[in-house]
Design an enzyme around this catalytic site. Structure first.
Site, PDB file in Angstrom:
ATOM      1  N   LYS A   1       1.039  -1.276  -0.280  1.00  0.00           N
ATOM      2  CA  LYS A   1       0.185   0.245   0.113  1.00  0.00           C
ATOM      3  C   LYS A   1       0.694   1.093   0.322  1.00  0.00           C
ATOM      4  O   LYS A   1       0.574   2.338  -0.629  1.00  0.00           O
ATOM      5  CB  LYS A   1      -1.211  -0.404   0.970  1.00  0.00           C
TER       6      LYS A   1
ATOM      7  N   GLU B   1      -9.038   0.558  -6.822  1.00  0.00           N
ATOM      8  CA  GLU B   1      -9.532   1.067  -5.582  1.00  0.00           C
ATOM      9  C   GLU B   1      -9.062   2.567  -5.085  1.00  0.00           C
ATOM     10  O   GLU B   1      -8.459   2.975  -4.572  1.00  0.00           O
ATOM     11  CB  GLU B   1      -9.152   0.416  -4.506  1.00  0.00           C
TER      12      GLU B   1
ATOM     13  N   ARG C   1      -5.464  -8.685  -9.078  1.00  0.00           N
ATOM     14  CA  ARG C   1      -6.162 -10.216  -9.261  1.00  0.00           C
ATOM     15  C   ARG C   1      -7.653 -10.411  -9.386  1.00  0.00           C
ATOM     16  O   ARG C   1      -7.874  -9.204  -9.590  1.00  0.00           O
ATOM     17  CB  ARG C   1      -6.252 -11.313  -7.924  1.00  0.00           C
TER      18      ARG C   1
ATOM     19  N   ARG D   1     -22.903 -10.773  -1.016  1.00  0.00           N
ATOM     20  CA  ARG D   1     -22.050 -12.171  -0.827  1.00  0.00           C
ATOM     21  C   ARG D   1     -23.425 -12.551   0.638  1.00  0.00           C
ATOM     22  O   ARG D   1     -23.846 -11.999   1.469  1.00  0.00           O
ATOM     23  CB  ARG D   1     -20.917 -11.861  -0.585  1.00  0.00           C
TER      24      ARG D   1
HETATM   25  P1  ADP Z   1      -7.512  -3.621   2.925  1.00  0.00           P
HETATM   26  O1  ADP Z   1      -6.572  -4.230   1.236  1.00  0.00           O
HETATM   27  O2  ADP Z   1      -8.454  -3.970   3.174  1.00  0.00           O
HETATM   28  O3  ADP Z   1      -9.527  -3.928   0.770  1.00  0.00           O
HETATM   29  P2  ADP Z   1      -8.597  -0.836   1.799  1.00  0.00           P
HETATM   30  O4  ADP Z   1      -6.886   0.025   1.725  1.00  0.00           O
HETATM   31  O5  ADP Z   1      -9.171  -1.412   0.074  1.00  0.00           O
HETATM   32  O6  ADP Z   1      -7.895  -2.265   3.216  1.00  0.00           O
HETATM   33  O7  ADP Z   1      -9.912  -0.686   2.571  1.00  0.00           O
HETATM   34  C1  ADP Z   1     -10.717  -1.390   2.264  1.00  0.00           C
HETATM   35  C2  ADP Z   1     -12.191  -0.183   2.621  1.00  0.00           C
HETATM   36  O8  ADP Z   1     -11.650   0.059   4.540  1.00  0.00           O
HETATM   37  C3  ADP Z   1     -12.228   0.668   2.512  1.00  0.00           C
HETATM   38  O9  ADP Z   1     -13.035  -0.389   0.700  1.00  0.00           O
HETATM   39  C4  ADP Z   1     -12.979   2.098   2.815  1.00  0.00           C
HETATM   40  O10 ADP Z   1     -14.170   1.489   3.830  1.00  0.00           O
HETATM   41  C5  ADP Z   1     -12.324   2.042   4.048  1.00  0.00           C
HETATM   42  N1  ADP Z   1     -10.736   2.963   4.133  1.00  0.00           N
HETATM   43  C6  ADP Z   1      -9.350   2.763   3.541  1.00  0.00           C
HETATM   44  N2  ADP Z   1      -8.804   3.629   3.642  1.00  0.00           N
HETATM   45  C7  ADP Z   1     -10.153   4.662   4.255  1.00  0.00           C
HETATM   46  C8  ADP Z   1     -10.070   5.673   5.036  1.00  0.00           C
HETATM   47  N3  ADP Z   1      -8.784   6.865   4.464  1.00  0.00           N
HETATM   48  N4  ADP Z   1     -11.398   6.342   5.753  1.00  0.00           N
HETATM   49  C9  ADP Z   1     -11.940   6.221   6.086  1.00  0.00           C
HETATM   50  N5  ADP Z   1     -11.770   4.426   4.936  1.00  0.00           N
HETATM   51  C10 ADP Z   1     -11.207   3.956   5.127  1.00  0.00           C
HETATM   52  P1  ADP Z   2     -11.245  -6.713  -1.225  1.00  0.00           P
HETATM   53  O1  ADP Z   2      -9.561  -7.570  -0.796  1.00  0.00           O
HETATM   54  O2  ADP Z   2     -10.749  -5.505  -2.047  1.00  0.00           O
HETATM   55  O3  ADP Z   2     -11.901  -6.969  -0.210  1.00  0.00           O
HETATM   56  P2  ADP Z   2     -12.199  -9.175  -2.817  1.00  0.00           P
HETATM   57  O4  ADP Z   2     -14.104  -7.885  -2.149  1.00  0.00           O
HETATM   58  O5  ADP Z   2     -12.006  -8.957  -3.809  1.00  0.00           O
HETATM   59  O6  ADP Z   2     -10.538  -7.597  -2.001  1.00  0.00           O
HETATM   60  O7  ADP Z   2     -12.243 -10.043  -1.210  1.00  0.00           O
HETATM   61  C1  ADP Z   2     -10.966 -11.259  -1.391  1.00  0.00           C
HETATM   62  C2  ADP Z   2     -11.126 -11.709  -0.036  1.00  0.00           C
HETATM   63  O8  ADP Z   2     -11.529 -12.486  -0.082  1.00  0.00           O
HETATM   64  C3  ADP Z   2     -10.274 -11.912   0.568  1.00  0.00           C
HETATM   65  O9  ADP Z   2      -8.975 -10.950   1.656  1.00  0.00           O
HETATM   66  C4  ADP Z   2     -10.301 -13.350   1.751  1.00  0.00           C
HETATM   67  O10 ADP Z   2     -10.758 -12.767   2.783  1.00  0.00           O
HETATM   68  C5  ADP Z   2     -11.324 -13.481   0.324  1.00  0.00           C
HETATM   69  N1  ADP Z   2     -11.083 -14.876  -0.307  1.00  0.00           N
HETATM   70  C6  ADP Z   2     -10.221 -15.501   0.140  1.00  0.00           C
HETATM   71  N2  ADP Z   2      -9.931 -16.715  -0.764  1.00  0.00           N
HETATM   72  C7  ADP Z   2     -12.017 -17.079  -0.356  1.00  0.00           C
HETATM   73  C8  ADP Z   2     -12.885 -17.858  -1.184  1.00  0.00           C
HETATM   74  N3  ADP Z   2     -11.696 -18.949  -1.905  1.00  0.00           N
HETATM   75  N4  ADP Z   2     -13.425 -18.272  -1.433  1.00  0.00           N
HETATM   76  C9  ADP Z   2     -14.416 -17.074  -0.534  1.00  0.00           C
HETATM   77  N5  ADP Z   2     -13.453 -16.044   0.040  1.00  0.00           N
HETATM   78  C10 ADP Z   2     -11.615 -16.285  -0.109  1.00  0.00           C
HETATM   79 MG    MG Z   3      -9.041  -2.843  -0.786  1.00  0.00          MG
END
Ligand code: ADP
Ligand code: ADP
Ligand code: MG
Length: 449
Positions: free
Chosen positions: A117, A276, A294, A340
């Site tokens: 990140k 994102e 991915r 979901r």
């Molecule tokens: P991950 O790798 O777990 O998906 P992200 O950076 O995509 O992490 O953040 C996941 C979620 O956390 C975002 O969809 C949003 O809802 C929240 N989030 C992330 N950054 C911020 C921020 N700076 N302020 C408020 N909410 C945030």
């Molecule tokens: P993000 O990380 O931004 O939320 P996704 O919404 O694509 O992205 O979610 C990925 C998440 O799905 C992973 O971080 C994990 O928690 C979950 N995951 C991983 N493998 C599986 C699987 N085989 N079936 C369902 N969920 C999974």
């Molecule tokens: Mg994310």
């Protein structure tokens, strides 16, 4: 090179999703599974299957030597990582190459750059995208961190640089919470992701999560397939996604989609990927948040609107083919919505594994179900609790909501608890229907129940 056989290094719904496309393309599929997944649908549907270890994911779905050996004995040409597990692991992508298999995804170098990140924010800035400036923490003395945070102003968010799936994050509202939380998050990040690098950024109070689907080939062609709104989340994990994001006007939509394309071009990205953004509803500004290198859980909402199979595109790109269409060929039709379905306790949200005593799947015009369960299937307690995704397509958002309500009026899942009732409540919520909500919508709603 056209693939003859693909090994799918995953389980559950995404493994079934990928092998279906393999079959459509005339490519043989190899399922891998742990001993706990012998009766899983992906094992039953694949052309071949290989048991790769015990139930514990670290010893099976995360075991690179086991998966690579399975690919070798089954003589697969390529490996599809799905999502989660090894899908964003640069070492795995590199090892696939070393062992002579094509990793269906971007190169190890790209995963390394964009999977971190902090690093990806630097790249985003170079590519001209707006970001939320990070305060670096590791190796920095406490006084300097406090000064920087006070200057930034509360609330702030602590994030883990290697994090994902909503894990490794914490909102901080007062200075007293800061230092102890930093230590705690470092320890948690190390345990969960093997990397204790964390950082702080401004917490946006009322945001929407907006992301852009990118498709790029190995010949420098990049297009976007529009945006998705994934604002309905619990603990930073998405549970409902839709496309388009109804909040954006055409100008904002073009700006956000084009900036994602710019970033992909800047890093010479190839494969499918998602950029994102966090969209501040007050200032109407968006900021780059992270890139996922991915296929994502919510990719079907995009597929429903544009009529393209993203997994097929992903496979063809890895075969070295050029994109079969240009940006102006992309035809966006109507609206799409995904829910979901998780096996979880409706009050505690604890996973609810066990035998599915009966399952009736909704169907009919405009409804798609991506799942891996069947009557008599035993949901193992070891993995993610997602059972199915209901995806609907319609002329507009209102029609999608009604169609999703129809799907929920038909679906029957017996034997395990699910979040179906929660989805039904969200769908009839005035603020959800009125498009008047932010990422804290569900937390606020649950506190009132
Ligand atoms: P991950 O790798 O777990 O998906 P992200 O950076 O995509 O992490 O953040 C996941 C979620 O956390 C975002 O969809 C949003 O809802 C929240 N989030 C992330 N950054 C911020 C921020 N700076 N302020 C408020 N909410 C945030
Ligand atoms: P993000 O990380 O931004 O939320 P996704 O919404 O694509 O992205 O979610 C990925 C998440 O799905 C992973 O971080 C994990 O928690 C979950 N995951 C991983 N493998 C599986 C699987 N085989 N079936 C369902 N969920 C999974
Ligand atoms: Mg994310």
């Amino acid at each position: 090179m056209a693939f003859k056989k693909i090994l799918i290094a995953n389980r559950g719904e995404i493994a079934v999703r990928v092998l279906r496309t393999c079959r459509d393309m005339g490519i043989e599929s190899v399922a891998v599974h742990s001993v706990a997944d012998e009766d899983s649908l992906h094992v039953k549907l694949a052309d071949e299957s290989v048991c790769i270890g015990p139930a514990k994911a670290a010893l099976s779905y995360l075991s690179m030597p086991s998966i690579l050996t399975a690919a070798e004995i089954s003589e697969a040409d390529a490996i599809h990582p799905g999502f989660g597990f090894l899908s964003e692991n640069k070492e795995f992508a590199a090892m696939c190459k070393e062992w002579g298999f094509t990793f269906i995804g971007p190169s190890a170098e790209l995963i390394e750059k964009m999977g971190d990140k902090i690093y990806s924010k630097k790249i985003a800035v170079e590519a001209g995208l707006p970001i939320l400036e990070p305060i670096l923490v590791n190796g920095v003395d406490s006084a300097a961190i406090i000064t920087a945070v006070e200057k930034m102003g509360f609330p702030v968010l602590i994030k883990s640089s290697a994090g994902g799936g909503g894990k490794g994050m914490k909102r901080i509202d007062a200075i007293a919470e800061l230092l102890p939380s930093l230590e705690l998050l470092k320890t948690e990040a190390k345990a969960a992701f093997g990397d204790d690098t964390i950082f702080i950024e401004k917490y946006i109070v009322s945001p929407r999560h907006v992301e852009v689907q990118i498709v790029a080939d190995q010949h420098g062609n990049v297009i976007h397939l529009g945006e998705r709104d994934c604002t309905v989340q619990r603990r930073y994990q998405k549970i409902i996604e839709e496309s388009p994001c109804s909040l954006l006007n055409d100008e904002k939509r073009e700006e956000i989609c084009n900036s994602a394309v710019e970033l992909a071009k800047f890093v010479k990205y190839d494969s499918v990927g998602t950029v994102e953004f966090i969209y501040d509803q007050e200032s109407k500004k968006f900021y780059f948040m992270e890139m996922n290198t991915r296929i994502q859980v919510e990719h079907p909402v995009t597929e429903m609107r544009v009529g393209l199979d993203l997994v097929e595109l992903q496979i063809k790109i890895s075969e070295g083919e050029k994109l079969p269409l240009t940006q102006s060929d992309v035809n966006f039709v109507g609206h799409s919505l995904e829910c979901r379905i998780n096996a979880e306790n409706s009050e505690t949200f604890a996973p609810s594994p066990g035998e599915i005593t009966h399952y009736y799947r909704p169907a009919g015009f405009g409804i798609r179900v991506d799942d891996f369960i069947y009557s008599g299937y035993k949901v193992p307690p070891f993995y993610d609790s997602m059972l199915a995704k209901i995806i609907v397509h319609g002329k507009n958002r209102d029609e999608c909501i009604r169609r999703m309500e129809r799907a929920f009026s038909e679906i029957l899942i017996g034997g395990v608890d699910t979040n179906i009732a929660l989805h039904q409540e969200i769908l009839c919520d005035e603020n959800f229907r009125g498009n008047n909500y932010s990422t804290s919508f569900l937390t606020e709603k649950l506190s009132k129940i």
